[in-house]
Design a protein around this motif. Structure first.
Motif, PDB file in Angstrom:
ATOM      1  N   VAL A 120       0.841  -1.200   0.000  1.00  0.00           N
ATOM      2  CA  VAL A 120       0.000   0.000   0.000  1.00  0.00           C
ATOM      3  C   VAL A 120       0.881   1.257   0.000  1.00  0.00           C
ATOM      4  O   VAL A 120       0.610   2.213  -0.745  1.00  0.00           O
ATOM      5  N   LEU A 121       1.946   1.265   0.795  1.00  0.00           N
ATOM      6  CA  LEU A 121       2.860   2.411   0.805  1.00  0.00           C
ATOM      7  C   LEU A 121       3.455   2.653  -0.583  1.00  0.00           C
ATOM      8  O   LEU A 121       3.534   3.802  -1.042  1.00  0.00           O
ATOM      9  N   ASN A 122       3.859   1.583  -1.251  1.00  0.00           N
ATOM     10  CA  ASN A 122       4.445   1.724  -2.592  1.00  0.00           C
ATOM     11  C   ASN A 122       3.429   2.253  -3.597  1.00  0.00           C
ATOM     12  O   ASN A 122       3.762   3.083  -4.456  1.00  0.00           O
ATOM     13  N   LEU A 123       2.187   1.784  -3.517  1.00  0.00           N
ATOM     14  CA  LEU A 123       1.157   2.264  -4.438  1.00  0.00           C
ATOM     15  C   LEU A 123       0.842   3.734  -4.166  1.00  0.00           C
ATOM     16  O   LEU A 123       0.726   4.532  -5.102  1.00  0.00           O
ATOM     17  N   ILE A 124       0.746   4.121  -2.904  1.00  0.00           N
ATOM     18  CA  ILE A 124       0.512   5.526  -2.566  1.00  0.00           C
ATOM     19  C   ILE A 124       1.660   6.386  -3.085  1.00  0.00           C
ATOM     20  O   ILE A 124       1.438   7.462  -3.646  1.00  0.00           O
ATOM     21  N   SER A 125       2.879   5.918  -2.936  1.00  0.00           N
ATOM     22  CA  SER A 125       4.037   6.648  -3.454  1.00  0.00           C
ATOM     23  C   SER A 125       3.914   6.854  -4.959  1.00  0.00           C
ATOM     24  O   SER A 125       4.116   7.962  -5.468  1.00  0.00           O
ATOM     25  N   LYS A 126       3.551   5.807  -5.659  1.00  0.00           N
ATOM     26  CA  LYS A 126       3.416   5.878  -7.117  1.00  0.00           C
ATOM     27  C   LYS A 126       2.305   6.859  -7.525  1.00  0.00           C
ATOM     28  O   LYS A 126       2.482   7.662  -8.441  1.00  0.00           O
ATOM     29  N   LEU A 127       1.173   6.811  -6.840  1.00  0.00           N
ATOM     30  CA  LEU A 127       0.018   7.628  -7.225  1.00  0.00           C
ATOM     31  C   LEU A 127       0.123   9.073  -6.758  1.00  0.00           C
ATOM     32  O   LEU A 127      -0.594   9.938  -7.249  1.00  0.00           O
ATOM     33  N   SER A 128       1.013   9.334  -5.811  1.00  0.00           N
ATOM     34  CA  SER A 128       1.175  10.701  -5.307  1.00  0.00           C
ATOM     35  C   SER A 128       2.415  11.383  -5.881  1.00  0.00           C
ATOM     36  O   SER A 128       2.615  12.574  -5.648  1.00  0.00           O
ATOM     37  N   ALA A 129       3.242  10.619  -6.581  1.00  0.00           N
ATOM     38  CA  ALA A 129       4.513  11.126  -7.111  1.00  0.00           C
ATOM     39  C   ALA A 129       5.424  11.638  -5.994  1.00  0.00           C
ATOM     40  O   ALA A 129       6.233  12.534  -6.194  1.00  0.00           O
ATOM     41  N   GLN A 130       5.255  11.064  -4.820  1.00  0.00           N
ATOM     42  CA  GLN A 130       6.133  11.374  -3.694  1.00  0.00           C
ATOM     43  C   GLN A 130       7.071  10.188  -3.493  1.00  0.00           C
ATOM     44  O   GLN A 130       6.661   9.043  -3.662  1.00  0.00           O
ATOM     45  N   PRO A 131       8.323  10.447  -3.138  1.00  0.00           N
ATOM     46  CA  PRO A 131       9.240   9.340  -2.880  1.00  0.00           C
ATOM     47  C   PRO A 131       8.726   8.455  -1.747  1.00  0.00           C
ATOM     48  O   PRO A 131       8.045   8.933  -0.827  1.00  0.00           O
ATOM     49  N   ALA A 132       9.048   7.176  -1.816  1.00  0.00           N
ATOM     50  CA  ALA A 132       8.645   6.242  -0.763  1.00  0.00           C
ATOM     51  C   ALA A 132       9.125   6.728   0.604  1.00  0.00           C
ATOM     52  O   ALA A 132       8.424   6.556   1.605  1.00  0.00           O
ATOM     53  N   SER A 133      10.282   7.367   0.645  1.00  0.00           N
ATOM     54  CA  SER A 133      10.813   7.840   1.920  1.00  0.00           C
ATOM     55  C   SER A 133       9.915   8.901   2.546  1.00  0.00           C
ATOM     56  O   SER A 133       9.879   9.038   3.768  1.00  0.00           O
ATOM     57  N   VAL A 134       9.162   9.636   1.752  1.00  0.00           N
ATOM     58  CA  VAL A 134       8.198  10.608   2.277  1.00  0.00           C
ATOM     59  C   VAL A 134       6.963   9.873   2.787  1.00  0.00           C
ATOM     60  O   VAL A 134       6.501  10.104   3.908  1.00  0.00           O
ATOM     61  N   ILE A 135       6.427   8.971   1.994  1.00  0.00           N
ATOM     62  CA  ILE A 135       5.199   8.256   2.357  1.00  0.00           C
ATOM     63  C   ILE A 135       5.424   7.434   3.618  1.00  0.00           C
ATOM     64  O   ILE A 135       4.537   7.329   4.468  1.00  0.00           O
ATOM     65  N   GLU A 136       6.601   6.875   3.777  1.00  0.00           N
ATOM     66  CA  GLU A 136       6.905   6.072   4.967  1.00  0.00           C
ATOM     67  C   GLU A 136       6.927   6.904   6.249  1.00  0.00           C
ATOM     68  O   GLU A 136       6.828   6.352   7.339  1.00  0.00           O
ATOM     69  N   LYS A 137       7.019   8.222   6.122  1.00  0.00           N
ATOM     70  CA  LYS A 137       7.033   9.099   7.296  1.00  0.00           C
ATOM     71  C   LYS A 137       5.630   9.553   7.705  1.00  0.00           C
ATOM     72  O   LYS A 137       5.489  10.285   8.683  1.00  0.00           O
TER      73      LYS A 137
END
Length: 92
Positions: A48-65
């Motif tokens: 889910v984190l990876n998909l959110i990263s892809k759909l938001s164009a935010q790096p995974a390191s941002v979404i993980e925070k």
């Protein structure tokens, strides 16, 4: 019929990323190619984190925070953008 192609989620706990403070996450509606490698059953949080990263164009390191409550809000927004909820199965 007009259909929303994006959802903006205001974060209760903004994310500090370098010198930038991220106060909202904008998700776009997924297309079929976005689901490559995404399990349609038994998703893990990483999926889910990876998909959110892809759909938001935010790096995974941002979404993980994301704060847990903000993560849940973003995940809910993801479900609203999909004709089939990617997190809970078909919408009724």
């Amino acid at each position: 019929m007009s259909e929303n192609k994006t959802k903006i989620v205001k974060l209760d706990s903004p994310i500090q990323f370098g010198s930038e403070s991220i106060a909202e996450i904008t998700l776009r509606k997924p297309v079929a190619g976005d689901l490559k490698g995404f399990p349609l059953k038994d998703q893990e949080v990483d999926d889910v984190l990876n998909l959110i990263s892809k759909l938001s164009a935010q790096p995974a390191s941002v979404i993980e925070k994301l704060d847990v409550e903000d993560f849940m809000k973003v995940a809910d927004a993801l479900g609203e953008l999909s004709p089939v909820s990617l997190l809970t199965g078909p919408k009724l």
